[in-house]
Design a protein around this motif. Structure first.
Motif, PDB file in Angstrom:
ATOM      1  N   LEU A  51     -39.613  10.105  -4.626  1.00  0.00           N
ATOM      2  CA  LEU A  51     -38.932   8.830  -5.186  1.00  0.00           C
ATOM      3  C   LEU A  51     -37.571   9.363  -5.963  1.00  0.00           C
ATOM      4  O   LEU A  51     -36.498   8.742  -5.918  1.00  0.00           O
ATOM      5  CB  LEU A  51     -39.732   7.801  -5.572  1.00  0.00           C
ATOM      6  N   ALA A  52     -38.087  10.080  -7.130  1.00  0.00           N
ATOM      7  CA  ALA A  52     -37.009  10.552  -7.931  1.00  0.00           C
ATOM      8  C   ALA A  52     -35.813  11.328  -7.284  1.00  0.00           C
ATOM      9  O   ALA A  52     -34.524  11.111  -7.648  1.00  0.00           O
ATOM     10  CB  ALA A  52     -37.636  11.401  -8.991  1.00  0.00           C
ATOM     11  N   HIS A  76     -28.963   8.895  -4.106  1.00  0.00           N
ATOM     12  CA  HIS A  76     -28.221   7.789  -4.073  1.00  0.00           C
ATOM     13  C   HIS A  76     -28.028   7.123  -5.531  1.00  0.00           C
ATOM     14  O   HIS A  76     -28.826   6.004  -6.001  1.00  0.00           O
ATOM     15  CB  HIS A  76     -28.819   6.863  -3.094  1.00  0.00           C
ATOM     16  N   PRO A  77     -27.447   7.722  -6.412  1.00  0.00           N
ATOM     17  CA  PRO A  77     -27.275   7.087  -7.491  1.00  0.00           C
ATOM     18  C   PRO A  77     -26.802   5.713  -7.934  1.00  0.00           C
ATOM     19  O   PRO A  77     -27.134   4.898  -8.905  1.00  0.00           O
ATOM     20  CB  PRO A  77     -26.268   7.874  -8.322  1.00  0.00           C
ATOM     21  N   GLU A  78     -26.125   5.176  -6.814  1.00  0.00           N
ATOM     22  CA  GLU A  78     -25.827   3.548  -6.864  1.00  0.00           C
ATOM     23  C   GLU A  78     -27.038   2.675  -7.145  1.00  0.00           C
ATOM     24  O   GLU A  78     -27.072   1.418  -7.435  1.00  0.00           O
ATOM     25  CB  GLU A  78     -25.052   3.316  -5.669  1.00  0.00           C
ATOM     26  N   VAL A  79     -28.287   3.066  -6.748  1.00  0.00           N
ATOM     27  CA  VAL A  79     -29.507   2.144  -6.844  1.00  0.00           C
ATOM     28  C   VAL A  79     -30.079   2.498  -8.214  1.00  0.00           C
ATOM     29  O   VAL A  79     -31.125   1.833  -8.474  1.00  0.00           O
ATOM     30  CB  VAL A  79     -30.399   2.798  -5.941  1.00  0.00           C
ATOM     31  N   ASN A  80     -29.618   3.275  -9.096  1.00  0.00           N
ATOM     32  CA  ASN A  80     -30.144   3.362 -10.363  1.00  0.00           C
ATOM     33  C   ASN A  80     -29.589   2.805 -11.513  1.00  0.00           C
ATOM     34  O   ASN A  80     -28.701   3.447 -12.205  1.00  0.00           O
ATOM     35  CB  ASN A  80     -30.272   4.991 -10.713  1.00  0.00           C
ATOM     36  N   ASP A 106     -35.893   8.084 -14.457  1.00  0.00           N
ATOM     37  CA  ASP A 106     -37.360   7.938 -14.900  1.00  0.00           C
ATOM     38  C   ASP A 106     -38.448   7.268 -13.985  1.00  0.00           C
ATOM     39  O   ASP A 106     -37.869   6.428 -13.382  1.00  0.00           O
ATOM     40  CB  ASP A 106     -37.422   7.011 -16.309  1.00  0.00           C
ATOM     41  N   ILE A 107     -39.286   7.750 -13.556  1.00  0.00           N
ATOM     42  CA  ILE A 107     -40.318   7.073 -12.652  1.00  0.00           C
ATOM     43  C   ILE A 107     -41.751   6.825 -13.539  1.00  0.00           C
ATOM     44  O   ILE A 107     -42.153   7.622 -14.460  1.00  0.00           O
ATOM     45  CB  ILE A 107     -40.813   8.070 -11.629  1.00  0.00           C
ATOM     46  N   GLN A 120     -48.500   1.564 -17.826  1.00  0.00           N
ATOM     47  CA  GLN A 120     -47.517   2.577 -17.383  1.00  0.00           C
ATOM     48  C   GLN A 120     -47.447   3.657 -18.091  1.00  0.00           C
ATOM     49  O   GLN A 120     -47.243   3.811 -19.318  1.00  0.00           O
ATOM     50  CB  GLN A 120     -45.944   1.680 -17.255  1.00  0.00           C
ATOM     51  N   CYS A 121     -47.091   4.588 -17.193  1.00  0.00           N
ATOM     52  CA  CYS A 121     -46.756   6.146 -17.628  1.00  0.00           C
ATOM     53  C   CYS A 121     -45.392   6.564 -17.150  1.00  0.00           C
ATOM     54  O   CYS A 121     -45.312   6.854 -16.114  1.00  0.00           O
ATOM     55  CB  CYS A 121     -47.937   7.251 -17.248  1.00  0.00           C
ATOM     56  N   ARG A 122     -44.609   6.813 -17.980  1.00  0.00           N
ATOM     57  CA  ARG A 122     -43.226   7.011 -17.645  1.00  0.00           C
ATOM     58  C   ARG A 122     -42.942   8.688 -17.567  1.00  0.00           C
ATOM     59  O   ARG A 122     -43.157   9.501 -18.544  1.00  0.00           O
ATOM     60  CB  ARG A 122     -42.249   6.618 -18.439  1.00  0.00           C
ATOM     61  N   VAL A 123     -42.532   9.216 -16.584  1.00  0.00           N
ATOM     62  CA  VAL A 123     -42.018  10.646 -16.411  1.00  0.00           C
ATOM     63  C   VAL A 123     -40.539  10.507 -16.591  1.00  0.00           C
ATOM     64  O   VAL A 123     -40.025  10.076 -15.371  1.00  0.00           O
ATOM     65  CB  VAL A 123     -42.515  11.309 -15.151  1.00  0.00           C
TER      66      VAL A 123
END
Length: 166
Positions: free
Chosen positions: A57-58, A64-68, A83-84, A98-101
């Motif tokens: 996913l990352a 496709h940076p436009e979705v971030n 960040d996921i 939630q655990c963020r990476v």
């Protein structure tokens, strides 16, 4: 008399809304035999399908940076990194955190797995300060105040991109 609501249940009640727009959902089937064989061969490294999907996913978002991004006052503002967040069961099915990476698109599957495992351990041991702060205010806030507070917090963190609890 019923038992007091857990803080996550109070948040869920405060934020739930009936759908106001049409939604299209899809179901896909994927052949995962080769992926599962790969994970089995790396079993000694404790890699899971969760790590692999998070990493994929990352990388998909990076391509496709436009979705971030998020919408701030009618304009799209891109996030500075990818960040996921992973949902972690911290109380045998009665609570999630939630655990963020951070920068997940730049990490190997092993790094994602190690970071997720360490974060999950911190959460389960109640050592994650951000989670403790968010759980604390929600626990002590009366249920009738949750909805207006959650609207404000959503605007503050989602709309303005400001940090609330760490």
């Amino acid at each position: 008399m019923s038992a007091p609501l857990k803080h996550r249940r109070k948040i869920a009640l405060a934020t739930w809304r009936a759908p106001r727009e049409a939604r299209i959902q899809a179901k896909i089937q994927a052949e995962l035999t080769s992926i599962l064989e790969f994970l089995e061969s790396k079993k000694h490294l404790s890699l899971t399908l969760t790590h692999l999907v998070g990493g994929a996913l990352a990388r998909a978002i990076a391509s496709h940076p436009e979705v971030n991004g998020r919408v701030v006052f009618g304009k799209v503002k891109n996030f500075p990194r990818i960040d996921i967040c992973f949902a972690v069961d911290i109380e045998n099915g009665t609570d999630l955190a939630q655990c963020r990476v951070a920068d997940a698109d730049r990490k190997t599957l092993m790094q994602i797995g190690d970071e997720l495992s360490a974060g999950a351990e911190r959460l389960r041991a109640r050592l994650d300060q951000g989670y403790q702060r968010s759980a604390g205010w929600a626990h002590y806030t009366p249920t009738f105040l949750m909805r207006p507070l959650m609207r404000f917090f959503s605007f503050w963190s989602g709309g303005l991109g400001r940090s609330l609890f760490g």
